[in-house]
Design a protein around this motif. Structure first.
Motif, mmCIF file in Angstrom:
data_model
loop_
_atom_site.group_PDB
_atom_site.id
_atom_site.type_symbol
_atom_site.label_atom_id
_atom_site.label_comp_id
_atom_site.label_asym_id
_atom_site.label_seq_id
_atom_site.Cartn_x
_atom_site.Cartn_y
_atom_site.Cartn_z
ATOM 1 N N VAL A 64 19.971 18.557 4.085
ATOM 2 C CA VAL A 64 19.781 19.220 5.363
ATOM 3 C C VAL A 64 21.148 19.668 5.863
ATOM 4 C CG1 VAL A 64 19.041 18.907 7.753
ATOM 5 C CG2 VAL A 64 17.803 17.778 5.913
ATOM 6 N N GLU A 65 21.241 20.912 6.273
ATOM 7 C CA GLU A 65 22.498 21.405 6.820
ATOM 8 C C GLU A 65 22.584 20.995 8.284
ATOM 9 O OE1 GLU A 65 24.744 25.610 7.762
ATOM 10 O OE2 GLU A 65 23.252 25.537 6.172
ATOM 11 N N VAL A 66 23.685 20.371 8.625
ATOM 12 C CA VAL A 66 23.899 19.907 10.001
ATOM 13 C C VAL A 66 24.887 20.853 10.658
ATOM 14 C CG1 VAL A 66 24.686 18.023 11.447
ATOM 15 C CG2 VAL A 66 23.484 17.532 9.302
ATOM 16 N N ARG A 67 24.495 21.360 11.785
ATOM 17 C CA ARG A 67 25.377 22.273 12.521
ATOM 18 C C ARG A 67 25.794 21.618 13.828
ATOM 19 N NH1 ARG A 67 22.819 28.306 11.973
ATOM 20 N NH2 ARG A 67 22.735 28.302 9.711
ATOM 21 N N THR A 68 27.028 21.845 14.185
ATOM 22 C CA THR A 68 27.543 21.329 15.451
ATOM 23 C C THR A 68 27.405 22.421 16.494
ATOM 24 O OG1 THR A 68 29.136 19.995 14.244
ATOM 25 C CG2 THR A 68 29.567 20.355 16.574
ATOM 26 N N VAL A 69 26.833 22.058 17.632
ATOM 27 C CA VAL A 69 26.668 23.010 18.716
ATOM 28 C C VAL A 69 27.880 22.882 19.639
ATOM 29 C CG1 VAL A 69 25.250 23.679 20.674
ATOM 30 C CG2 VAL A 69 24.179 22.798 18.592
ATOM 31 N N ARG A 70 28.564 23.982 19.829
ATOM 32 C CA ARG A 70 29.727 23.980 20.718
ATOM 33 C C ARG A 70 29.330 24.550 22.060
ATOM 34 N NH1 ARG A 70 35.223 24.616 17.640
ATOM 35 N NH2 ARG A 70 34.628 23.567 15.734
ATOM 36 N N ARG A 71 29.806 23.940 23.091
ATOM 37 C CA ARG A 71 29.496 24.399 24.454
ATOM 38 C C ARG A 71 30.733 24.802 25.172
ATOM 39 N NH1 ARG A 71 24.700 20.403 26.351
ATOM 40 N NH2 ARG A 71 23.462 20.764 24.531
#
Length: 71
Positions: A64-71
């Motif tokens: 599973v590709e894990v993406r980091t959400v930047r805010r």
């Protein structure tokens, strides 16, 4: 973990933790097999054996590709 080239061509269910420590256990594979899930295997007498290539392909298919959400 051992390098892929150093893995044997077949791995018994009981030995899977040795080659994939912290990733796969014999119990997990047994549970998945009882549900008709998991990697393909051979039954030789009482021993369950997996082709190493099948285990690696099955693990890769579960990535599973894990993406980091930047805010």
């Amino acid at each position: 973990m051992e390098r892929i080239m150093d893995l044997p061509p077949f791995i018994g269910r009981a030995e899977v933790s040795r080659y994939f420590p912290g990733i796969l256990t014999p119990k997990t594979l047994a549970n998945l097999a009882s549900q008709g899930l998991g990697p393909p295997y051979f039954k030789i007498g009482r021993k369950i054996v997996y082709r190493t290539e099948d285990l690696l392909d099955w693990l890769q298919s579960r990535a599973v590709e894990v993406r980091t959400v930047r805010r």
